[in-house]
Design a protein around this motif. Structure first.
Motif, PDB file in Angstrom:
ATOM      1  N   ALA A 120     -53.531  21.399  54.854  1.00 41.84           N
ATOM      2  CA  ALA A 120     -52.517  21.664  55.881  1.00 41.84           C
ATOM      3  C   ALA A 120     -51.243  20.871  55.626  1.00 41.84           C
ATOM      4  O   ALA A 120     -50.132  21.382  55.826  1.00 41.84           O
ATOM      5  N   VAL A 121     -51.367  19.628  55.165  1.00 45.73           N
ATOM      6  CA  VAL A 121     -50.173  18.811  54.935  1.00 45.73           C
ATOM      7  C   VAL A 121     -49.325  19.392  53.811  1.00 45.73           C
ATOM      8  O   VAL A 121     -48.083  19.285  53.831  1.00 45.73           O
ATOM      9  N   GLU A 122     -49.950  20.036  52.816  1.00 44.52           N
ATOM     10  CA  GLU A 122     -49.194  20.659  51.735  1.00 44.52           C
ATOM     11  C   GLU A 122     -48.413  21.869  52.245  1.00 44.52           C
ATOM     12  O   GLU A 122     -47.254  22.078  51.866  1.00 44.52           O
ATOM     13  N   VAL A 123     -49.054  22.669  53.100  1.00 49.07           N
ATOM     14  CA  VAL A 123     -48.353  23.814  53.681  1.00 49.07           C
ATOM     15  C   VAL A 123     -47.217  23.334  54.570  1.00 49.07           C
ATOM     16  O   VAL A 123     -46.127  23.912  54.581  1.00 49.07           O
ATOM     17  N   GLU A 249     -44.752  21.887  66.366  1.00 51.12           N
ATOM     18  CA  GLU A 249     -44.993  23.309  66.135  1.00 51.12           C
ATOM     19  C   GLU A 249     -45.089  23.598  64.640  1.00 51.12           C
ATOM     20  O   GLU A 249     -45.915  24.410  64.210  1.00 51.12           O
ATOM     21  N   LEU A 250     -44.279  22.934  63.855  1.00 46.91           N
ATOM     22  CA  LEU A 250     -44.323  23.130  62.409  1.00 46.91           C
ATOM     23  C   LEU A 250     -45.670  22.685  61.846  1.00 46.91           C
ATOM     24  O   LEU A 250     -46.239  23.351  60.968  1.00 46.91           O
ATOM     25  N   SER A 251     -46.186  21.568  62.349  1.00 43.07           N
ATOM     26  CA  SER A 251     -47.503  21.095  61.906  1.00 43.07           C
ATOM     27  C   SER A 251     -48.588  22.098  62.260  1.00 43.07           C
ATOM     28  O   SER A 251     -49.493  22.376  61.463  1.00 43.07           O
ATOM     29  N   ASP A 252     -48.497  22.652  63.466  1.00 46.44           N
ATOM     30  CA  ASP A 252     -49.470  23.652  63.896  1.00 46.44           C
ATOM     31  C   ASP A 252     -49.330  24.928  63.076  1.00 46.44           C
ATOM     32  O   ASP A 252     -50.323  25.544  62.670  1.00 46.44           O
ATOM     33  N   LEU A 253     -48.095  25.336  62.798  1.00 50.72           N
ATOM     34  CA  LEU A 253     -47.861  26.544  62.012  1.00 50.72           C
ATOM     35  C   LEU A 253     -48.461  26.414  60.621  1.00 50.72           C
ATOM     36  O   LEU A 253     -48.959  27.414  60.060  1.00 50.72           O
ATOM     37  N   ALA A 254     -48.443  25.217  60.053  1.00 56.86           N
ATOM     38  CA  ALA A 254     -49.029  25.020  58.729  1.00 56.86           C
ATOM     39  C   ALA A 254     -50.501  25.415  58.723  1.00 56.86           C
ATOM     40  O   ALA A 254     -50.976  26.109  57.820  1.00 56.86           O
ATOM     41  N   VAL A 256     -52.026  27.337  61.041  1.00 60.17           N
ATOM     42  CA  VAL A 256     -52.146  28.742  61.434  1.00 60.17           C
ATOM     43  C   VAL A 256     -51.829  29.669  60.260  1.00 60.17           C
ATOM     44  O   VAL A 256     -52.565  30.630  59.988  1.00 60.17           O
ATOM     45  N   LEU A 257     -50.741  29.395  59.549  1.00 63.33           N
ATOM     46  CA  LEU A 257     -50.360  30.236  58.415  1.00 63.33           C
ATOM     47  C   LEU A 257     -51.429  30.171  57.325  1.00 63.33           C
ATOM     48  O   LEU A 257     -51.845  31.196  56.780  1.00 63.33           O
TER      49      LEU A 257
END
Length: 339
Positions: A120-123, A249-254, A256-257
């Motif tokens: 997730a951190v990479e995304v 939200e960006l962290s969550d989107l990572a 989710v995507l």
């Protein structure tokens, strides 16, 4: 029986014709050959930085140990210099220089590590690069729309295997994008509400096309998909411009995507797809009637004469069925992670 459906956000019609294909779980699957983690001939691999343009607009990590790099495209569709003056030839023919920005986000130093397989951190690093470049370019008075997109696989138009995405910013808003905003504006004028927020809540209530939800996002199969397994990721908070997404939200989107792409990849082995971050035009971030979102379109079918002649897309799977299958994939992936 086939069925016409109208996309409420564009007013365009699609034709759902599931009888033209096998069951939605039986779409052709193709195993991709295993790629090496480093390719000496790849311009995006570490050690080959001299093979990309010198202008590096963003980087996470050191020069020698980078995690994400953003560079100008070596073969750009648009160039940053030129005139914005429209030149008319008679009453019908208009020209303008191809002015704009074309950048490439190299998402990882690993030649064989697509987003679906990243941590997730990479995304999140990739998304941080997107947002940073979006916000840097939104202040350029020449630019009217900033499109961030990813092509994966030859069927989706990519020419290099190394995981990467692109940004193109143009000095005009293309008519298809403007029409989406016109529909959203008309809906807001009639109701005082955002059509995308209303659509999200209606899909949550119905449940049949809902794939999964997180704290900040809702993932669904649209009512009138352009292609089988088309997927939307909608924010739960009303924000018109992608550049205004909050850190949490960006962290969550990572997550989710990545999880959405994992589910699609598990369901459709050898998946070729495009995704686009749909966002408000530059200078219109205050809009109450538009919601930025991610649109993912797998390339499982090829448009033919009817689609080209009519402008009506044909989808050979029902979104209610594809949502059910993707929900099962998401549950399975999460169980595997917990184990």
């Amino acid at each position: 029986m086939s069925e016409f459906r109208q996309d409420p956000t564009t007013r365009e019609w699609v034709l759902l014709a599931p009888e033209r294909a096998k069951r939605p779980e039986d779409f052709p699957q193709h195993q991709r050959p295993m790629a090496p983690a480093w390719d000496p001939d790849c311009p995006f691999c570490p050690g080959n930085e001299q093979r990309t343009p010198e202008e590096e607009t963003f980087r996470i990590g050191t020069h020698a140990g980078w995690q994400v790099r953003v560079v100008t495209n070596k073969y750009p569709a648009l160039t940053p210099t030129g005139s914005l003056t429209r030149r008319h030839q008679g009453a019908l023919f208009t020209r303008m220089d191809g002015v704009g920005i074309h950048e490439v986000s190299i998402e990882t130093p690993d030649h064989a590590r697509p987003l679906a397989e990243m941590e997730a951190v990479e995304v999140e690093n990739v998304l941080v690069a997107y947002r940073t470049r979006y916000n840097a370019l939104r202040h350029d008075p020449r630019l009217k729309i900033i499109l961030i997109f990813r092509n994966q696989g030859k069927g989706a138009g990519t020419s290099l295997a190394h995981p990467h995405s692109q940004l193109i910013a143009t000095p005009l808003v293309p008519p298809p994008i403007r029409r989406k905003h016109d529909v959203a504006r008309a809906y807001y004028d009639d109701t005082g509400r955002c059509i995308y927020c209303d659509l999200r809540e209606a899909e949550i209530a119905a449940g049949e096309r809902l794939v999964f939800q997180s704290e900040h996002f809702t993932v669904l199969q649209p009512f009138a998909p352009q292609a089988p397994y088309e997927t939307w990721i909608l924010p739960n908070r009303h924000v018109a411009a992608f550049g205004d997404v909050a850190d949490e939200e960006l962290s969550d989107l990572a997550v989710v995507l990545r999880d959405t792409l994992r589910a699609l990849t598990a369901q459709l082995q050898g998946l070729d797809f495009n995704y686009v971050i749909q966002t408000a035009p530059v200078g219109e971030a205050h809009l109450n009637y538009y919601l930025w979102h991610v649109q993912i379109v797998p390339r499982l079918t090829t448009p033919a004469g009817f689609e080209l002649g009519s402008g009506i897309s044909i989808s050979t799977a029902l979104p209610e069925e594809t949502a059910r299958l993707l929900r099962a994939q998401v549950r399975q992936r999460r169980l595997e992670t917990e184990d």
